[in-house]
Design a protein around this motif. Structure first.
Motif, PDB file in Angstrom:
ATOM      1  N   HIS A 295      -6.145   2.846   9.006  1.00  0.00           N
ATOM      2  CA  HIS A 295      -6.802   2.209   7.849  1.00  0.00           C
ATOM      3  C   HIS A 295      -6.818   0.692   7.955  1.00  0.00           C
ATOM      4  O   HIS A 295      -7.094   0.014   6.951  1.00  0.00           O
ATOM      5  CB  HIS A 295      -6.101   2.627   6.550  1.00  0.00           C
TER       6      HIS A 295
ATOM      7  N   CYS B  11      -7.597  -2.981   7.936  1.00  0.00           N
ATOM      8  CA  CYS B  11      -8.706  -3.548   7.148  1.00  0.00           C
ATOM      9  C   CYS B  11      -9.993  -3.732   7.959  1.00  0.00           C
ATOM     10  O   CYS B  11     -10.018  -4.447   8.953  1.00  0.00           O
ATOM     11  CB  CYS B  11      -8.268  -4.879   6.568  1.00  0.00           C
TER      12      CYS B  11
ATOM     13  N   THR C 137       0.874  -1.174   0.000  1.00  0.00           N
ATOM     14  CA  THR C 137       0.000   0.000   0.000  1.00  0.00           C
ATOM     15  C   THR C 137       0.914   1.228   0.000  1.00  0.00           C
ATOM     16  O   THR C 137       2.142   1.076  -0.006  1.00  0.00           O
ATOM     17  CB  THR C 137      -0.993  -0.012   1.174  1.00  0.00           C
TER      18      THR C 137
HETATM   19  C1  HEM Z   1      -7.765 -11.542   2.814  1.00  0.00           C
HETATM   20  C2  HEM Z   1      -8.577 -10.576   2.622  1.00  0.00           C
HETATM   21  C3  HEM Z   1      -8.224  -9.129   2.792  1.00  0.00           C
HETATM   22  C4  HEM Z   1      -6.995  -8.515   2.820  1.00  0.00           C
HETATM   23  C5  HEM Z   1      -5.620  -9.149   2.695  1.00  0.00           C
HETATM   24  C6  HEM Z   1      -7.242  -7.096   3.001  1.00  0.00           C
HETATM   25  C7  HEM Z   1      -6.252  -6.142   3.105  1.00  0.00           C
HETATM   26  C8  HEM Z   1      -6.461  -4.822   3.404  1.00  0.00           C
HETATM   27  C9  HEM Z   1      -5.423  -3.861   3.663  1.00  0.00           C
HETATM   28  C10 HEM Z   1      -3.919  -4.131   3.600  1.00  0.00           C
HETATM   29  C11 HEM Z   1      -6.021  -2.681   3.947  1.00  0.00           C
HETATM   30  C12 HEM Z   1      -5.320  -1.375   4.340  1.00  0.00           C
HETATM   31  C13 HEM Z   1      -4.902  -0.571   3.160  1.00  0.00           C
HETATM   32  C14 HEM Z   1      -4.116   0.643   3.564  1.00  0.00           C
HETATM   33  O1  HEM Z   1      -3.759   0.820   4.742  1.00  0.00           O
HETATM   34  O2  HEM Z   1      -3.824   1.452   2.679  1.00  0.00           O
HETATM   35  C15 HEM Z   1      -7.441  -2.888   3.850  1.00  0.00           C
HETATM   36  C16 HEM Z   1      -8.377  -1.904   4.038  1.00  0.00           C
HETATM   37  C17 HEM Z   1      -9.713  -2.121   3.870  1.00  0.00           C
HETATM   38  N1  HEM Z   1     -10.358  -3.325   3.654  1.00  0.00           N
HETATM   39 FE1  HEM Z   1      -9.484  -5.115   3.468  1.00  0.00          FE
HETATM   40  N2  HEM Z   1      -8.590  -6.879   3.072  1.00  0.00           N
HETATM   41  C18 HEM Z   1      -9.228  -8.098   2.962  1.00  0.00           C
HETATM   42  C19 HEM Z   1     -10.583  -8.334   3.023  1.00  0.00           C
HETATM   43  C20 HEM Z   1     -11.538  -7.367   3.157  1.00  0.00           C
HETATM   44  C21 HEM Z   1     -12.960  -7.597   3.250  1.00  0.00           C
HETATM   45  C22 HEM Z   1     -13.612  -8.973   3.281  1.00  0.00           C
HETATM   46  C23 HEM Z   1     -13.544  -6.372   3.318  1.00  0.00           C
HETATM   47  C24 HEM Z   1     -14.974  -5.969   3.411  1.00  0.00           C
HETATM   48  C25 HEM Z   1     -15.949  -6.694   3.639  1.00  0.00           C
HETATM   49  C26 HEM Z   1     -12.496  -5.370   3.308  1.00  0.00           C
HETATM   50  C27 HEM Z   1     -12.706  -4.019   3.388  1.00  0.00           C
HETATM   51  C28 HEM Z   1     -11.709  -3.088   3.582  1.00  0.00           C
HETATM   52  C29 HEM Z   1     -11.967  -1.672   3.747  1.00  0.00           C
HETATM   53  C30 HEM Z   1     -13.321  -0.986   3.740  1.00  0.00           C
HETATM   54  C31 HEM Z   1     -10.719  -1.065   3.928  1.00  0.00           C
HETATM   55  C32 HEM Z   1     -10.442   0.425   4.135  1.00  0.00           C
HETATM   56  C33 HEM Z   1     -10.353   0.714   5.598  1.00  0.00           C
HETATM   57  C34 HEM Z   1      -9.922   2.143   5.860  1.00  0.00           C
HETATM   58  O3  HEM Z   1      -9.341   2.789   4.986  1.00  0.00           O
HETATM   59  O4  HEM Z   1     -10.197   2.627   6.967  1.00  0.00           O
HETATM   60  N3  HEM Z   1     -11.286  -6.009   3.216  1.00  0.00           N
HETATM   61  N4  HEM Z   1      -7.691  -4.213   3.538  1.00  0.00           N
END
Ligand code: HEM
Length: 395
Positions: free
Chosen positions: A340, A342, A282
């Protein structure tokens, strides 16, 4: 490989989907390397975690985007991510995150355990004796779960694999003009889709997230603007399955390589997340002079945070190149950290902790049939096909 060669590999869309050797070279060099003026790659575990938890770093910097790509605002895919909580800074981020966390509660996720178990059993029942597990399991399952949660009708599920694949190309470090065009078109199609769905849910409200988020917007436009509503719905749908699909396929390929015996599902899934992170990187931007991995980085610098490399940092993990579900103190950065972190991590973990052991139990004789094929992506890392035979199944 030198650090400069490692950077060249990671910036080459043809080579960067096999990044492990480049990560090792970066670790030998140090936790951070300067790639160009104001542009750095960060690979050390402590350095990556430190930047993610530092409230002075920002997830979005329009000025730098303008410098790199002056007409980015004309690309709807980039704009959607920029409007969503993923790429927003406080106070907008804090407001959106609080709202989404309010509807995406731990209780709602925990209540899904039975739904997920039923969907996994149904998918396993329907597996052909020989076939591709990406098509028959790792895509349909997370799509089924997130669409049920959001309230997206089951009959529309078939459309989203192609759209998510196209849209998320703009999350890579490098993308082609064709990627941009396809991402833009996918964004318009998803927007059109949600415009219609929102109208339906407003007319006939239901107990689902689309209705809840629409109500949050309608109650008081200051809570969530129309653009933010659209952006976050798209983010939740796409982030909800595209990454989980990769976690499942990465886990299945590791099971096939290491024998499909899972003693402790939670520990197993954490090790899959560490060893083959579904999200490899990221980005953050500095708002002031900042010390990263012992190096002073100027204000307005772009930091590419290599989560996949941090998860294999020998300073943090013993024998990082060994897949060891029994390792202790495992805390991969695959879901990020800090503000942020996840939002879907509990859901993604739950899906994998149910699916992988269920597959291993039901088909102890599961065998690869030919080589799995990697997706041609660096950041969103998974497999595009995992051909298997269920031979030896004990039904
Ligand atoms: C193995 C599955 C997943 C991985 C590896 C993953 C990974 C990540 C990572 C690394 C971030 C942070 C990005 C950053 O800091 O720039 C993130 C943010 C986020 N993820 Fe996931 N994610 C996964 C599954 C999911 C699922 C199932 C959902 C929703 C149902 C989801 C919704 C979100 C949302 C809404 C954010 C933004 C949060 C924020 O900015 O406050 N993710 N994810």
């Amino acid at each position: 490989m030198s650090a400069a060669q490692a950077v060249a590999v990671l910036l080459d869309p043809k080579a960067n989907h096999e990044p492990v050797a480049a990560y090792e070279a970066l670790h030998a060099h140090g936790p951070i390397v300067q790639v160009a003026d104001g542009y750095y790659f960060v690979s050390g575990y402590e350095a990556v975690a430190g930047v993610l938890r530092d409230p002075s770093t920002e997830a979005y910097d329009a000025r730098r985007l303008d410098q790199q790509w002056s007409d980015w605002r004309e690309n709807r895919a980039v704009e959607i991510f920029a409007d969503s909580m993923l790429r927003t800074n406080p106070p907008q981020h804090t407001r959106m995150r609080r709202l989404a966390a309010g509807v995406f509660t731990a209780r709602r996720v925990a209540a899904l355990r039975d739904v997920i178990t039923a969907q996994v059993e149904e998918a396993l029942d329907a597996l052909p004796p020989e076939g591709d597990l990406v098509t028959h399991l790792t895509y349909p399952l997370p799509i089924g779960v997130i669409t049920a949660l959001l309230g997206v009708p089951a009959e529309d599920r078939g459309r989203f694999r192609r759209l998510a694949e196209a849209l998320t190309a703009v999350l890579e470090v490098r993308w082609t003009a064709e990627d941009r065009r396809l991402a833009h078109e996918a964004a318009l199609e998803l927007e059109d889709y949600f415009t219609h769905l929102l109208a339906q849910r407003r007319a006939e409200p239901r107990e689902d997230l689309v209705t809840a988020l629409a109500a949050a917007h309608d109650a008081d436009g200051g809570q969530l603007t129309a653009a933010e509503l659209m952006a976050n719905l798209t983010l939740l749908l796409v982030a909800g399955f595209e990454t989980t699909t990769n976690l499942l396929s990465n886990g299945i390929v590791l099971m096939l390589e290491h024998g499909n015996k899972i003693d402790d599902p939670a520990a197993y899934v954490e090790e899959v997340l560490r060893f083959d992170s579904p999200v490899q990187l990221t980005e953050r931007y500095t708002s002031k002079k900042t010390l990263v991995g012992g190096v002073e980085v100027p204000a307005d610098a772009e930091l590419v945070l290599l989560l996949g490399a941090a998860n294999r940092d020998p300073a943090r993990f013993t024998d990082p190149g060994v897949f060891d579900p029994g390792r202790t103190g495992n805390a991969p950065l695959s879901f990020g950290a800090g503000a942020h972190y996840c939002l879907g991590a509990p859901l993604a973990r739950l899906e994998a902790q149910i699916t992988l052991p269920a597959l291993a139990r039901r088909f102890p004789g599961l065998t690869p049939q030919g080589k799995p094929v990697r997706r041609p992506r660096m950041n969103l890392r998974g497999w595009s096909s995992v051909p298997v035979t269920l031979e030896g199944s004990v039904d």
